[in-house]
Design a protein around this motif. Structure first.
Motif, short mmCIF file in Angstrom:
data_model
loop_
_atom_site.label_atom_id
_atom_site.label_comp_id
_atom_site.label_asym_id
_atom_site.label_seq_id
_atom_site.Cartn_x
_atom_site.Cartn_y
_atom_site.Cartn_z
N LEU A 180 -87.18 22.16 -54.12
CA LEU A 180 -87.73 23.46 -54.50
C LEU A 180 -87.67 23.58 -56.01
O LEU A 180 -86.65 23.27 -56.63
N MET A 181 -88.77 24.04 -56.63
CA MET A 181 -88.79 24.22 -58.08
C MET A 181 -89.24 25.62 -58.41
O MET A 181 -90.26 26.10 -57.90
N LEU A 182 -88.48 26.30 -59.28
CA LEU A 182 -88.81 27.62 -59.79
C LEU A 182 -89.15 27.49 -61.26
O LEU A 182 -88.38 26.92 -62.04
N LEU A 183 -90.31 28.01 -61.65
CA LEU A 183 -90.73 27.95 -63.04
C LEU A 183 -91.08 29.34 -63.53
O LEU A 183 -92.06 29.94 -63.07
N ALA A 184 -90.26 29.88 -64.42
CA ALA A 184 -90.55 31.14 -65.11
C ALA A 184 -90.76 32.30 -64.15
O ALA A 184 -91.40 33.28 -64.51
N THR A 185 -90.23 32.20 -62.96
CA THR A 185 -90.44 33.27 -61.99
C THR A 185 -89.25 34.22 -61.99
O THR A 185 -88.19 33.91 -62.53
N ARG A 186 -89.42 35.35 -61.33
CA ARG A 186 -88.35 36.35 -61.33
C ARG A 186 -88.31 37.09 -60.00
O ARG A 186 -89.29 37.13 -59.26
N THR A 187 -87.14 37.64 -59.73
CA THR A 187 -86.89 38.41 -58.51
C THR A 187 -87.21 37.55 -57.30
O THR A 187 -88.20 37.72 -56.60
N ILE A 188 -86.33 36.59 -57.05
CA ILE A 188 -86.54 35.63 -55.97
C ILE A 188 -85.23 35.42 -55.23
O ILE A 188 -84.16 35.33 -55.83
N GLU A 189 -85.34 35.33 -53.91
CA GLU A 189 -84.19 35.07 -53.06
C GLU A 189 -84.46 33.81 -52.24
O GLU A 189 -85.52 33.68 -51.62
N ILE A 190 -83.50 32.90 -52.25
CA ILE A 190 -83.64 31.60 -51.59
C ILE A 190 -82.46 31.45 -50.63
O ILE A 190 -81.31 31.39 -51.06
N PHE A 191 -82.73 31.38 -49.33
CA PHE A 191 -81.61 31.33 -48.39
C PHE A 191 -82.03 30.69 -47.07
O PHE A 191 -83.21 30.67 -46.70
N GLY A 192 -81.04 30.13 -46.38
CA GLY A 192 -81.26 29.59 -45.05
C GLY A 192 -82.12 28.35 -44.99
O GLY A 192 -82.58 27.96 -43.91
N ASN A 193 -82.33 27.69 -46.13
CA ASN A 193 -83.18 26.50 -46.15
C ASN A 193 -82.36 25.23 -45.96
O ASN A 193 -81.17 25.18 -46.28
N GLU A 194 -83.01 24.19 -45.47
CA GLU A 194 -82.43 22.85 -45.43
C GLU A 194 -83.11 22.01 -46.51
O GLU A 194 -84.33 21.80 -46.47
N MET A 195 -82.33 21.56 -47.48
CA MET A 195 -82.85 20.73 -48.57
C MET A 195 -82.16 19.37 -48.46
O MET A 195 -81.05 19.18 -48.95
N ILE A 196 -82.83 18.47 -47.78
CA ILE A 196 -82.20 17.23 -47.35
C ILE A 196 -82.91 16.02 -47.97
O ILE A 196 -84.14 15.90 -47.91
N ASP A 197 -82.14 15.14 -48.58
CA ASP A 197 -82.61 13.84 -49.06
C ASP A 197 -83.76 13.93 -50.06
O ASP A 197 -84.64 13.05 -50.11
N ASN A 198 -83.76 14.99 -50.88
CA ASN A 198 -84.64 15.05 -52.04
C ASN A 198 -83.87 14.41 -53.19
O ASN A 198 -82.90 14.97 -53.69
N ARG A 199 -84.30 13.25 -53.62
CA ARG A 199 -83.42 12.36 -54.38
C ARG A 199 -83.11 12.84 -55.79
O ARG A 199 -82.11 12.42 -56.38
N THR A 200 -83.92 13.72 -56.38
CA THR A 200 -83.68 14.15 -57.76
C THR A 200 -82.97 15.49 -57.85
O THR A 200 -82.01 15.65 -58.61
N ALA A 201 -83.40 16.49 -57.09
CA ALA A 201 -82.76 17.81 -57.10
C ALA A 201 -83.15 18.60 -55.87
O ALA A 201 -84.31 18.55 -55.44
N GLY A 202 -82.20 19.32 -55.31
CA GLY A 202 -82.52 20.23 -54.22
C GLY A 202 -83.29 21.43 -54.73
O GLY A 202 -84.36 21.78 -54.22
N VAL A 203 -82.76 22.09 -55.78
CA VAL A 203 -83.42 23.21 -56.44
C VAL A 203 -83.43 22.96 -57.94
O VAL A 203 -82.39 22.64 -58.53
N ALA A 204 -84.60 23.08 -58.56
CA ALA A 204 -84.73 22.95 -60.01
C ALA A 204 -85.28 24.26 -60.57
O ALA A 204 -86.27 24.78 -60.05
N ILE A 205 -84.63 24.79 -61.61
CA ILE A 205 -85.00 26.07 -62.20
C ILE A 205 -85.30 25.84 -63.67
O ILE A 205 -84.48 25.29 -64.41
N ALA A 206 -86.50 26.23 -64.10
CA ALA A 206 -86.92 25.91 -65.46
C ALA A 206 -87.67 27.06 -66.10
O ALA A 206 -88.33 27.86 -65.43
N SER A 207 -87.60 27.11 -67.42
CA SER A 207 -88.42 28.01 -68.23
C SER A 207 -89.73 27.33 -68.58
O SER A 207 -89.78 26.10 -68.74
N TYR A 208 -90.79 28.13 -68.74
CA TYR A 208 -92.05 27.55 -69.20
C TYR A 208 -91.91 27.01 -70.62
O TYR A 208 -92.67 26.13 -71.03
#
Length: 410
Positions: free
Chosen positions: A260-288
């Motif tokens: 999952l990747m978030l880019l410059a977004t706001r007001t977000i809720e992330i829950f109850g997910n299965e993030m399995i065997d994504n080799r670089t990152a489960g969640v990546a959060i970045a600014s534009y």
């Protein structure tokens, strides 16, 4: 009012079999192109157009404009197949505009020159039980989007399949009141993407074998900024596929192995997910700011570009108001991708121990940053990208807090 194609339409002569792909399939391709476009042009309000079972070849885009309460219905996925492999005119396969309460359901659409299904300026669009795909090996020349509603309201995408898009399989852009649920997306650059959209729910989807499983982006220069998104109860599994986006596209920067990747977004809720065997990152959060700076970082220092980067005044490039909780992270891979700068960075900074949640660490000097993470045994990293990644910090404690739980979209 209901319009059904006469029986003889389904038995029209075969399209020329000059294509090796068609010959190899041994499929009896037929043409209903002229009749179907006539039906779409003359359809009044509250019309149902029933597509017959079979394999149908098209040479130009199908256009729908200004309809209300229209249903376009096939006999089922892989029973009614609309192919644009021989397309000579137009970019989209099916293009819908200026509609109210439109439903497309129960068919397969494939191999358009551009987007398979594009919908614009429509209030009430439902995609249900549709497979939208590019056949063969995924490649840069494939269309950008399998599903592409943009500038719409009340969008529902459910029980659909998206395959082979060179940007996003299921994309929703600059739209309000969006539900994306119970879909499968694979062999796309981005499996599912919400961009500059508001009041969005993405849940119960299965995103696997994409470059990035699910993206929530906010980009500059568009008609609105996005906010208020819930991403929950999804499976983001093994999204390690090579990035085949055309050079210059923002998604071309997504590292293979991103859940999952978030880019410059706001007001977000992330829950109850299965993030399995994504080799670089489960969640990546970045600014534009980071994306913009990386585009010009070869000649100067990255931190100088972050300081100097400039976007339009109405756009806030920094993510904030993020709550990540009660997800399941697991990664059997020892090494991140080596085909991307971020993967190489992680290989150097986190040998044999890539983080589950990664944040670039770039914050606004004017607006406070807010992020809460409530996870058990999660590996976290603040990359400190504004300082050339010099002071990476794995301490999650400053962000261990109770965030804002968002109300469901009704």
């Amino acid at each position: 009012m209901k319009t059904t194609f006469p029986f003889f339409v389904a038995l029209l002569v075969m399209v020329s079999c000059s294509s090796p792909t068609i010959e190899e399939k041994g499929t009896d391709w037929k043409s209903i192109e002229r009749d179907l476009q006539a039906q779409l042009i003359t359809a009044g309000d509250s019309t149902t157009i029933d597509l017959p079972e079979g394999h149908f070849m098209f040479t130009r885009s199908l256009l729908v404009d200004g309809n209300k309460h229209l249903i376009i219905r096939g006999k089922g996925i892989d029973k009614t197949i609309l192919s644009f492999e021989m397309q000579e005119e137009g970019a989209e396969g099916l293009k819908i505009a200026n509609g109210v309460s439109i439903t497309v359901e129960n068919f397969t659409i494939e191999n358009a020159k551009g987007d398979n299904i594009k919908v614009t300026d429509t209030d009430g669009i439902t995609f249900r039980n549709i497979k939208s795909q590019w056949t063969g090996e995924p490649k840069e020349e494939n269309g950008a989007y399998a599903f592409y509603p943009v500038l719409c309201k009340n969008v529902l995408v459910e029980n659909c399949v998206a395959i082979g898009a060179s940007d996003a399989g299921i994309y929703v852009g600059q739209s309000d009141s969006v539900i994306v649920r119970n879909n499968e997306a694979y062999f796309n650059v981005a499996g599912i993407e919400s961009e500059n959209s508001r009041w969005v729910e993405v849940y119960n989807n299965y995103a696997h074998d994409n470059t990035g499983g699910i993206l929530v982006f906010d980009m500059p220069g568009l008609t609105q900024t996005g906010h208020t998104t819930r991403v929950f109860n999804n499976k983001m599994i093994s999204n390690n596929f090579r990035n085949f986006a055309p050079a210059g596209n923002v998604v071309a920067t997504v590292p293979p192995g991103t859940g999952l990747m978030l880019l410059a977004t706001r007001t977000i809720e992330i829950f109850g997910n299965e993030m399995i065997d994504n080799r670089t990152a489960g969640v990546a959060i970045a600014s534009y700011k980071l994306v913009e700076a990386m585009a010009t970082s070869e000649e100067t220092q990255l931190n100088d570009n972050i300081e100097k980067s400039k976007v339009d005044d109405a756009y806030d490039p920094y993510p904030t108001d993020i709550f990540i909780h009660n997800n399941r992270f697991q990664n059997k891979h020892w090494f991140p991708t080596t085909s991307n700068d971020f993967g190489l960075l992680f290989m150097y900074k986190f040998p044999l121990n890539t983080p589950d949640i990664v944040w670039d660490g770039i914050i606004s000097k004017e607006v406070p940053f807010s992020m809460c993470i409530k996870e058990s045994a999660v590996k976290f990293a603040n990359l400190d990208a504004a300082n050339e990644f010099e002071n990476l910090n794995k301490n999650l404690e400053p962000y261990t807090c109770e965030g804002r739980q968002l109300d469901p979209i009704l």
